[in-house]
Design a protein around this motif. Structure first.
Motif, PDB file in Angstrom:
ATOM      1  N   PHE A  65       0.675  -1.085  -0.084  1.00 61.52           N
ATOM      2  CA  PHE A  65      -0.018  -0.029  -0.031  1.00 61.52           C
ATOM      3  C   PHE A  65       0.986   1.403  -0.056  1.00 61.52           C
ATOM      4  O   PHE A  65       0.759   2.052  -0.801  1.00 61.52           O
ATOM      5  N   TYR A  66       1.746   1.316   0.854  1.00 60.36           N
ATOM      6  CA  TYR A  66       2.741   2.661   0.988  1.00 60.36           C
ATOM      7  C   TYR A  66       3.527   2.680  -0.329  1.00 60.36           C
ATOM      8  O   TYR A  66       3.779   3.735  -0.682  1.00 60.36           O
ATOM      9  N   GLY A  67       4.110   1.471  -0.644  1.00 62.48           N
ATOM     10  CA  GLY A  67       5.045   1.611  -2.003  1.00 62.48           C
ATOM     11  C   GLY A  67       4.018   2.107  -3.253  1.00 62.48           C
ATOM     12  O   GLY A  67       4.526   2.710  -3.945  1.00 62.48           O
ATOM     13  N   TYR A  68       2.671   1.530  -3.196  1.00 64.91           N
ATOM     14  CA  TYR A  68       2.024   1.916  -4.477  1.00 64.91           C
ATOM     15  C   TYR A  68       1.768   3.301  -4.368  1.00 64.91           C
ATOM     16  O   TYR A  68       1.756   4.212  -5.282  1.00 64.91           O
ATOM     17  N   ILE A  69       1.030   3.890  -3.266  1.00 62.44           N
ATOM     18  CA  ILE A  69       0.933   5.323  -3.262  1.00 62.44           C
ATOM     19  C   ILE A  69       2.130   6.107  -3.689  1.00 62.44           C
ATOM     20  O   ILE A  69       1.915   7.185  -4.229  1.00 62.44           O
ATOM     21  N   SER A  70       3.154   5.914  -2.969  1.00 61.92           N
ATOM     22  CA  SER A  70       4.504   6.601  -3.154  1.00 61.92           C
ATOM     23  C   SER A  70       4.671   6.467  -4.589  1.00 61.92           C
ATOM     24  O   SER A  70       5.201   7.651  -5.028  1.00 61.92           O
ATOM     25  N   ALA A  71       4.680   5.631  -5.265  1.00 58.15           N
ATOM     26  CA  ALA A  71       5.023   5.337  -6.621  1.00 58.15           C
ATOM     27  C   ALA A  71       4.329   5.963  -7.573  1.00 58.15           C
ATOM     28  O   ALA A  71       4.817   6.839  -8.424  1.00 58.15           O
ATOM     29  N   GLY A 101      -0.165   9.832 -18.204  1.00 56.72           N
ATOM     30  CA  GLY A 101       0.835  10.950 -17.804  1.00 56.72           C
ATOM     31  C   GLY A 101       1.359  10.645 -16.422  1.00 56.72           C
ATOM     32  O   GLY A 101       1.496  11.424 -15.693  1.00 56.72           O
ATOM     33  N   ILE A 102       2.066   9.215 -16.478  1.00 58.11           N
ATOM     34  CA  ILE A 102       2.980   8.998 -15.174  1.00 58.11           C
ATOM     35  C   ILE A 102       4.163   8.677 -15.861  1.00 58.11           C
ATOM     36  O   ILE A 102       4.250   8.079 -16.965  1.00 58.11           O
ATOM     37  N   ALA A 103       5.251   8.772 -15.304  1.00 54.01           N
ATOM     38  CA  ALA A 103       6.371   8.180 -15.791  1.00 54.01           C
ATOM     39  C   ALA A 103       7.285   7.196 -14.774  1.00 54.01           C
ATOM     40  O   ALA A 103       7.253   7.392 -13.589  1.00 54.01           O
ATOM     41  N   ILE A 104       7.588   6.168 -15.486  1.00 55.24           N
ATOM     42  CA  ILE A 104       8.062   4.902 -14.471  1.00 55.24           C
ATOM     43  C   ILE A 104       9.018   5.202 -14.005  1.00 55.24           C
ATOM     44  O   ILE A 104       9.453   4.628 -12.721  1.00 55.24           O
ATOM     45  N   TYR A 105      10.019   6.031 -14.351  1.00 56.35           N
ATOM     46  CA  TYR A 105      11.310   6.366 -13.511  1.00 56.35           C
ATOM     47  C   TYR A 105      10.870   7.022 -12.220  1.00 56.35           C
ATOM     48  O   TYR A 105      11.357   6.838 -11.182  1.00 56.35           O
ATOM     49  N   GLY A 106       9.660   8.050 -12.323  1.00 55.39           N
ATOM     50  CA  GLY A 106       9.312   8.525 -11.026  1.00 55.39           C
ATOM     51  C   GLY A 106       8.628   7.673 -10.111  1.00 55.39           C
ATOM     52  O   GLY A 106       8.815   7.805  -8.867  1.00 55.39           O
ATOM     53  N   ALA A 107       8.164   6.762 -10.471  1.00 55.12           N
ATOM     54  CA  ALA A 107       7.506   5.491  -9.744  1.00 55.12           C
ATOM     55  C   ALA A 107       8.483   4.856  -9.118  1.00 55.12           C
ATOM     56  O   ALA A 107       8.623   4.605  -7.830  1.00 55.12           O
ATOM     57  N   VAL A 108       9.480   4.249  -9.860  1.00 56.94           N
ATOM     58  CA  VAL A 108      10.610   3.674  -9.364  1.00 56.94           C
ATOM     59  C   VAL A 108      11.449   4.680  -8.068  1.00 56.94           C
ATOM     60  O   VAL A 108      11.613   3.819  -7.101  1.00 56.94           O
ATOM     61  N   ILE A 109      11.474   5.724  -8.560  1.00 59.17           N
ATOM     62  CA  ILE A 109      12.299   6.550  -7.514  1.00 59.17           C
ATOM     63  C   ILE A 109      11.367   6.590  -6.137  1.00 59.17           C
ATOM     64  O   ILE A 109      11.837   6.377  -5.117  1.00 59.17           O
ATOM     65  N   GLY A 110      10.131   6.709  -6.514  1.00 56.28           N
ATOM     66  CA  GLY A 110       9.265   6.983  -5.194  1.00 56.28           C
ATOM     67  C   GLY A 110       9.061   5.523  -4.476  1.00 56.28           C
ATOM     68  O   GLY A 110       9.140   5.468  -3.218  1.00 56.28           O
ATOM     69  N   ALA A 115      10.564   2.414   0.068  1.00 59.83           N
ATOM     70  CA  ALA A 115      11.153   1.129   0.537  1.00 59.83           C
ATOM     71  C   ALA A 115      12.206   1.429   1.604  1.00 59.83           C
ATOM     72  O   ALA A 115      12.570   0.525   2.666  1.00 59.83           O
ATOM     73  N   PHE A 116      13.321   2.267   1.307  1.00 57.29           N
ATOM     74  CA  PHE A 116      14.225   2.459   2.323  1.00 57.29           C
ATOM     75  C   PHE A 116      13.793   3.207   3.736  1.00 57.29           C
ATOM     76  O   PHE A 116      13.894   2.664   4.660  1.00 57.29           O
ATOM     77  N   VAL A 117      12.654   4.049   3.511  1.00 54.50           N
ATOM     78  CA  VAL A 117      12.233   4.384   4.798  1.00 54.50           C
ATOM     79  C   VAL A 117      11.659   3.361   5.750  1.00 54.50           C
ATOM     80  O   VAL A 117      11.563   2.983   6.662  1.00 54.50           O
ATOM     81  N   TYR A 118      10.709   2.510   4.893  1.00 56.21           N
ATOM     82  CA  TYR A 118       9.904   1.308   5.469  1.00 56.21           C
ATOM     83  C   TYR A 118      10.724   0.400   6.148  1.00 56.21           C
ATOM     84  O   TYR A 118      10.585  -0.065   7.264  1.00 56.21           O
TER      85      TYR A 118
END
Length: 283
Positions: A65-71, A101-110, A115-118
């Motif tokens: 859930f957290y990862g999806y929203i962040s991505a 209108g979304i960018a996969i690199y943005g999703a990966v970064i998010g 994941a790092f914070v989690y």
């Protein structure tokens, strides 16, 4: 006449609507459904790998859930940043993410930041977590790219190659000089003929997924699968991005941000991979 046509594959798709269905007055788009499908399949791949490697898969389900929203949020922010002229006079359109209108690199970064914070909060090893989590990403990407197909976006310039794709000009989302200079007229209908770059990337991501899943049992250190993903994906994305017509460009430089990021990603990940393998040999 077909909306999309692959002449050499003898595939014709008629009346392809971006809307999947409507329920209780709400419009559900194919783009959103395809992204959701990719997410679910990716999660199933992670769970399968966890069970195979005796890893607790529940922590990945909890993270989802957290990862999806962040991505998603990061992917949208990333896209809008480099397409600001499109949104600056209609800020409410920034929220219309269901229209694309979304960018996969943005999703990966998010996703990586989340994941790092989690892992810090849960006191888990980040690199080990990343190895298990990353295997679901390329299969999700492979499926998600078909959302671009439905939206008639993320295609390349003119081509007469075997995989050439024809799209009705009136339904095309991006027209460039080389495309409009090579229009085809069939029974009075104008078509553009382009590289199906969404298909190229979908196939490349599927190969990435197969490689990571196959190699996983042979990983030599925590983080190896994580680095391998970025190397493989970065190489493919660099070349595919070079033929797309809807690149996100850095200001007026003419430099495609995804190509630049791909180079950095491949170099850094390769360096870390080599460093860690040499470290193992010395120990």
């Amino acid at each position: 006449m077909p909306s999309i046509w692959f002449p050499n594959l003898d595939i014709k798709i008629f009346n392809l609507d971006e809307v999947a269905f409507k329920i209780f007055g709400a419009t559900v788009y194919w783009y959103a459904l395809i992204i959701l499908t990719g997410l679910i399949i990716g999660l199933l791949a992670v769970i399968y790998n966890c069970k195979k490697e005796n890893e607790d898969y529940e922590i990945y389900m909890d993270f989802l859930f957290y990862g999806y929203i962040s991505a998603i949020v990061s992917a949208r922010i990333y896209y809008v940043m480099f397409e600001w002229d499109t949104y600056k006079n209609d800020l409410i359109s920034i929220l219309k993410i269901n229209e694309g209108g979304i960018a996969i690199y943005g999703a990966v970064i998010g996703g990586v930041v989340c994941a790092f914070v989690y892992t810090k909060v849960k006191k888990l090893n980040f690199l080990n977590f990343a190895d298990f989590a990353i295997v679901g990403l390329p299969i999700g990407q492979a499926i998600g790219r078909w959302g671009n197909f439905v939206n008639r976006e993320a295609y390349g310039g003119y081509t007469d190659s075997f995989f050439k794709m024809r799209i009705l000009k009136e339904e095309a989302t991006k027209l460039t000089a080389d495309i409009t200079n090579n229009l085809l007229v069939v029974d009075g209908f104008e078509y553009i003929q382009v590289h199906p770059t969404f298909l190229y990337e979908s196939i490349w991501n599927l190969l990435n997924f197969i490689i990571l899943m196959t190699y996983f049992k042979n990983r030599k250190f925590k983080g190896e699968i994580f680095f391998m993903y970025f190397i493989i994906y970065g190489i493919g994305r660099y070349f595919i991005e070079g033929i797309r017509v809807d690149q996100l460009i850095i200001g007026d430089t003419g430099v495609a941000v995804s190509q630049l990021l791909s180079i950095v990603m491949v170099l850094v990940s390769t360096g870390l991979l080599i460093y860690n393998r040499k470290k193992i040999k010395k120990s």
